[in-house]
Design an enzyme around this catalytic site. Structure first.
Site, mmCIF file in Angstrom:
data_model
loop_
_atom_site.group_PDB
_atom_site.id
_atom_site.type_symbol
_atom_site.label_atom_id
_atom_site.label_comp_id
_atom_site.label_asym_id
_atom_site.label_seq_id
_atom_site.Cartn_x
_atom_site.Cartn_y
_atom_site.Cartn_z
ATOM 1 N N LYS A 167 -13.165 -1.134 5.948
ATOM 2 C CA LYS A 167 -13.692 -1.922 4.818
ATOM 3 C C LYS A 167 -14.701 -2.957 5.291
ATOM 4 O O LYS A 167 -15.755 -3.113 4.686
ATOM 5 C CB LYS A 167 -12.581 -2.664 4.079
ATOM 6 C CG LYS A 167 -11.245 -1.993 4.066
ATOM 7 C CD LYS A 167 -11.178 -0.851 3.091
ATOM 8 C CE LYS A 167 -9.867 -0.134 3.297
ATOM 9 N NZ LYS A 167 -9.459 0.716 2.261
ATOM 10 N N TRP A 217 0.871 -1.177 0.000
ATOM 11 C CA TRP A 217 0.000 0.000 0.000
ATOM 12 C C TRP A 217 0.914 1.235 0.000
ATOM 13 O O TRP A 217 1.775 1.343 0.883
ATOM 14 C CB TRP A 217 -0.877 -0.054 1.250
ATOM 15 C CG TRP A 217 -1.838 1.074 1.417
ATOM 16 C CD1 TRP A 217 -2.674 1.588 0.485
ATOM 17 C CD2 TRP A 217 -2.071 1.809 2.624
ATOM 18 N NE1 TRP A 217 -3.417 2.604 1.029
ATOM 19 C CE2 TRP A 217 -3.068 2.756 2.339
ATOM 20 C CE3 TRP A 217 -1.531 1.753 3.917
ATOM 21 C CZ2 TRP A 217 -3.542 3.643 3.298
ATOM 22 C CZ3 TRP A 217 -2.002 2.637 4.868
ATOM 23 C CH2 TRP A 217 -2.999 3.566 4.550
ATOM 24 N N ASP A 269 -0.419 -5.613 9.662
ATOM 25 C CA ASP A 269 -1.485 -4.689 9.273
ATOM 26 C C ASP A 269 -2.653 -5.507 8.706
ATOM 27 O O ASP A 269 -2.494 -6.187 7.680
ATOM 28 C CB ASP A 269 -0.945 -3.710 8.216
ATOM 29 C CG ASP A 269 -1.962 -2.628 7.866
ATOM 30 O OD1 ASP A 269 -3.008 -2.549 8.542
ATOM 31 O OD2 ASP A 269 -1.709 -1.856 6.915
#
Ligand code: LMR
Length: 391
Positions: free
Chosen positions: A242, A127, A207
């Protein structure tokens, strides 16, 4: 004084949101920023969230301050989903609420640095904001290759990075649904990673921003749990943005794992102080809505059903892409084995630009596509465009 600053380019991924909005073509396709979309292309508020928000409107009797750790009801309610039945892993875990998963990653990096971490190993591609965060706090970062050209994990490179790491190093791992590649480690690979971390003492930061959007809530936590079972200390950055569809409400949590209670308390007090100095207290609304869902059986079931629907839809899209196989110069077959919202197409920046300009298809310059931007109404157009531009 301000004239000494250098102009920064806008975040490339977020810039796509505006570019797409400004395109007047009605058959345009948005595969840019990572939000889930239904088969109709919408990103609705979860029904479970709407119901929880209604309860908050009806029952919340104060908006007074809570403290830097935020809503501990929210933080604790998430823990069994992340860590399993023994939600504190034998009292070894303490957590706090953060502004989104980004807040948690930022806190993890800053706290690790405060504790003496000098460099962070990170699989690339990752990311893009990961590297930005580490650079911003001047943490050196050492890349290794996350995925091979055939769309599977490059486990040899991961293990080599861990085994050759210099002292005072950490490693950033994606708990599931790797962003951007969608390439997951198998359980044997997670085992090998956990063993190698335990042998070398490199500090793991995991993460987890997409739990439930890969193979299932439990399945998506298995890798993280297998590493945590083997190592003495770790940080976990978690996002609900999300899997509860709370994107702009910024709902995240940061967890610290340590074997020794005094060490855990000391680390937690430092995380609290850093949070206070950064954002003082996290925004409350999203966390309270998630807490309302998780403490009510009926709302929890509603949320789990919504997650199942999302996962199944993305699986259908992946299957359809994989069935297309070799498409122009791109083999779409590996996308069927990958997971989560994203995969990366092996396309050049020029081909990404042509897809945008000639076909109204928006994706990151890296070739990352948001799988949820595709549906049974636009997928044939997408496949034909890829064949046209790369053939
Ligand atoms: C993404 O990768 O698209 C999302 O995580 C949104 C973001 O903040 O970059």
């Amino acid at each position: 004084m301000l004239n000494r600053l250098e102009t920064q380019s806008p975040d490339a991924l977020l810039a796509l949101i505006k570019l797409y909005a400004d395109d007047s073509r009605t058959d345009k396709i948005d595969l840019g920023v990572g939000v889930y979309r239904t088969d109709d292309g919408d990103t609705p508020v979860f029904a479970a969230i709407k119901a929880a928000e209604q309860r908050l409107v009806d029952n919340q009797d104060s908006k007074s301050y809570l403290g830097p750790e935020g809503d501990m009801g929210f933080v604790n309610a998430l823990m069994p989903y992340i860590f399993g039945d023994d939600a504190t892993m034998g009292g070894r875990i303490a957590g706090m609420q953060t502004p989104g998963g980004t807040g948690a990653v930022r806190l993890a990096a800053a706290l690790a640095q405060k504790a003496g971490l000098e460099r962070l190993y990170m699989g690339t591609p990752s990311w893009p904001n990961h590297a930005q965060i580490f650079r911003d706090i001047a943490l050196e970062f050492a890349p290794f290759e996350h995925a091979k050209a055939d769309g599977t994990a490059n486990i040899d490179d991961v293990l080599e990075a861990i085994r050759s790491a210099q002292p005072n190093s950490g490693i950033l791992l994606h708990g599931c649904c790797h962003n951007p590649t969608g390439v997951e480690y198998t359980s044997a690979q997670w085992d090998a990673i956990g063993d190698a971390i335990a042998e070398t003492g490199i500090f793991p930061i995991i993460d987890t921003a997409y739990q439930g959007l890969g193979d299932g809530l439990e399945e998506d936590a298995a890798g993280l749990r297998s590493v945590l079972a083997k190592v003495p200390e770790a940080f976990i950055a978690y996002s609900c943005d999300k899997n509860f569809g709370m994107y702009r409400d910024r709902v995240g949590a940061f967890y610290i794992m340590a074997n020794d209670q005094a060490v855990l308390d000391k680390a937690f007090s430092n995380a609290n102080a850093l949070a206070r100095a950064s954002w003082s207290m996290p925004p409350d609304h999203g966390g309270s809505a998630v807490r309302e869902i998780l403490r009510d059986g009926e709302l929890t079931r509603l949320w789990l059903d919504e997650l199942d629907t999302m996962r199944e839809r993305m699986r259908q899209v992946r299957t359809r892409l994989a069935d297309a196989g070799q498409t122009g110069g791109v083999d779409l077959a590996p996308l069927g084995q990958q997971n989560g919202l994203f995969s990366v197409l092996p396309v050049s920046k020029e081909q990404v630009a042509t897809l945008r300009e000639d076909h109204g298809i928006y994706m990151a310059a890296s070739g990352r596509i948001n799988i949820a931007g595709l549906n049974m109404g636009n997928i044939d157009k997408f496949i034909a465009a890829v064949a046209d531009v790369t053939g």
